[in-house]
Scaffold this active site. Structure first.
Site: not given
Ligand code: ATP
Ligand code: MG
Length: 574
Positions: A44, A271, A281
């Site tokens: 995102e 994760r 984030k």
């Molecule tokens: P955050 O929880 O840090 O705000 P998010 O999951 O909202 O991150 P996205 O931009 O939606 O952030 O993430 C894009 C992809 O990266 C998704 O498929 C998510 O599952 C993966 N992702 C995000 N954080 C991690 C992590 N710490 N380890 C592995 N994969 C991750």
């Molecule tokens: Mg997300």
């Protein structure tokens, strides 16, 4: 055999043999999806990428690359214009490229599918599987029930198909205010899985979108958008993190109900979390916006742009992602594992130079003033192909303050009054006198050198225990050196409901503005990496450094001093 600590991950054990690689391999073998492998990385664009995202990038792009004809999409999951920005879109592209991956023709946005998604929503309404709901946000929450108690039906649930079609079209036309109406899937308000209790699939948001401008004032929700975008792209394996496990029945419900021609398999993995840092984030935004760090590219952050500025290499990050592998268990990895990958990558390819971070002036009393010798120093002890440079030696030098003690403790083998040590690539010197100022601070050492020891050994075979790095005062360049340490001083900032910011390490950066680096670094380019002998790996800062005003970031120390500290702490607790 040596016992392995939990974090020593052996390469061969984890690499490309995790449960996801196994599933994909079996599917290909069984010719499922005609043997195709298609994945996607769906960020995102509401922040910068961090090392956790790198795990997902390496997994998705990595698996696709392992199969002939394998494909991986970079898809911006841009359904919430209030939090998203083109700045993030551009930074994400740059970061994925920097990590070494190429999406080729496969750059997509969820917003590319807004028309199709709208048609899918109409299809659900026509099947009587979706309805426009007039409950307020609070009421929707209240009607949803809890984990223990079932929810109750919205009074809007019985609206006719015709009325739903009409209201939804008018939502799209902008006839209602934000929050007034939502479109919900009609599933089961008593479902044990809360995600199936008539989830919202469209909401009103009168905001322009960075891709679609003013075209839409209704935006689809994540759960609806994600599975259908996957299906539209013919994704075979939709890899996501564990928190989406409970969403999987909904993912499947949309695709089954709409009977899409492609039905990707959602597979969840743990994760990445790393000790002594934060990755969400929301928390990163807070650190940046409240100026706890200098920006998203602050070298102390686990953001890819910060790590790049610090001097991390993409190869080290990819190696780290391979080593930690993919599992179903949430664990927190030691920062030392990441740093060891970095050392492993930097050691064979990084030139060695000398830099004195906290200078102490040394006058070699028996060395003629005005004389300068050029001494040959190889760039790498084990790789002659990297060549050598000349380091100038003269009467006045700098050594490291820490390399001198007026009263040498036991096991201190560096310089002390009357003691002889070796200057790297140069001569043996002996400390004859210590010069102090009125405040009793040491300002200079008077030493003598032994002309016979040029090159670092004595013809009479006498040994010295210490070898010091040094620079010549007249030739050295003043530079700013920034020593970074952990951003937090607790392994799990914010654990047990505390404010994560309380754990910020006040000593996470030490700035040394008067460091002296050897003359060969005069033309060091932004981003160039060096090993400062005995000190660590350093990188020319790509933001603040300029010709004539060099700034170096410490990428990582030569050894993991934290491992020792942690061991000591563990010992104390027992
Ligand atoms: P955050 O929880 O840090 O705000 P998010 O999951 O909202 O991150 P996205 O931009 O939606 O952030 O993430 C894009 C992809 O990266 C998704 O498929 C998510 O599952 C993966 N992702 C995000 N954080 C991690 C992590 N710490 N380890 C592995 N994969 C991750
Ligand atoms: Mg997300």
């Amino acid at each position: 055999m040596k016992a392995q600590s939990a974090n020593t991950i052996s390469h061969s054990d984890s690499i490309k043999n995790d449960f996801i690689h196994q599933i994909v391999a079996e599917d290909v073998k069984a010719n499922k999806n005609e043997g195709r492998v298609v994945t996607r990385f769906p960020p995102e664009p509401n922040g910068y990428l961090h090392i956790g995202h790198a795990k997902s990038i390496c997994l998705n792009f990595g698996i696709a690359a392992e199969y002939e004809g394998g494909k991986c999409y970079l898809r911006f999951d841009d359904t919430n214009p209030s939090k998203e920005d083109i700045e993030y879109v551009e930074s994400i592209k740059a970061d994925v490229r920097w990590l070494g991956y190429d999406w080729g023709e496969r750059l997509r946005h969820s917003s590319d599918y807004f028309d199709q998604l709208y048609e899918y929503a109409i299809a659900l309404i026509k099947m009587n599987k979706a309805y426009v709901c007039s409950l307020t946000t609070e009421q929707v929450k209240e009607y949803r029930g809890t984990l223990r108690d079932p929810g109750k039906n919205s009074p809007s649930r019985e609206r006719s198909i015709a009325e739903n079609l009409d209201l939804f079209a008018r939502m799209k036309a902008g006839e209602f205010a934000d929050g007034e109406l939502v479109l919900r899937a009609k599933i089961d308000m008593a479902a044990p899985n809360i995600h199936l209790r008539d989830p919202i699939i469209y909401r009103l948001k009168k905001l322009p979108h960075q891709m679609t401008g003013d075209k839409w004032c209704i935006y689809p929700m994540y759960d609806f958008t994600h599975c259908l975008s996957d299906a539209i792209e013919d994704i075979t394996h939709s890899l996501c993190t564990l928190e989406f496990e409970d969403h999987r029945p909904l993912y499947d419900w949309f695709l089954d109900t709409l009977n899409t021609s492609c039905h990707p398999q959602q597979i969840e993995f743990a994760r990445l979390s790393l000790n002594y840092t934060v990755m969400s984030k929301r928390k990163l935004h807070e650190l940046v916006e409240n100026h706890h760090v200098s920006g998203w590219d602050d070298p102390r952050l686990p953001t890819l742009i910060g790590m790049r500025r610090r001097g991390y290499t993409p190869a080290a990050i990819r190696d780290f992602c391979d080593r930690i592998g993919v599992t179903k268990n949430d664990t927190s990895i030691e920062m030392g594992v990441l740093e060891n990958c970095l050392r492993g990558d930097l050691d064979p390819k990084t030139p060695r130079v000398m830099a004195v971070l906290k200078p102490l002036r040394v006058v070699i009393e028996n060395y003629p003033s005005g004389q300068v010798e050029q001494l040959e120093a190889p760039y790498h002890p084990n790789d002659a192909s990297m060549g050598a440079r000349q380091v100038p030696f003269s009467r006045v030098l700098y050594i490291e303050q820490d390399d001198f003690r007026e009263v040498a403790p036991k096991k201190f083998f560096r310089l002390a009054p009357g003691r002889e040590v070796r200057l790297r690539y140069a001569y043996f010197i002996t400390c004859q006198a210590v010069i102090k100022n009125d405040q009793d601070e040491i300002v200079e050492l008077r030493c003598t050198y032994d002309q016979e020891t040029r090159g670092g050994s004595a013809p009479d075979g006498r040994k010295v225990k210490g070898t010091l790095h040094w620079v010549s005062e007249a030739h050295a360049i003043t530079a700013e050196v920034r020593l970074y340490d952990r951003l937090f001083n607790q392994p799990h900032p914010g654990a047990n409901g505390t404010d994560f910011k309380v754990a910020l390490n006040p000593k996470s950066v030490e700035i040394l503005p008067h460091s002296q680096v050897e003359a060969s670094l005069a033309n060091a380019k932004a981003g160039a990496r060096y090993q400062f002998e005995r000190q660590g790996y350093f990188c020319v800062d790509n933001v603040d450094s300029s010709e004539g005003a060099l700034v170096f970031n410490r990428i990582v120390t030569l050894r993991d001093s934290w491992a020792k500290i942690e061991k000591a702490n563990l010992g104390k607790k027992k």
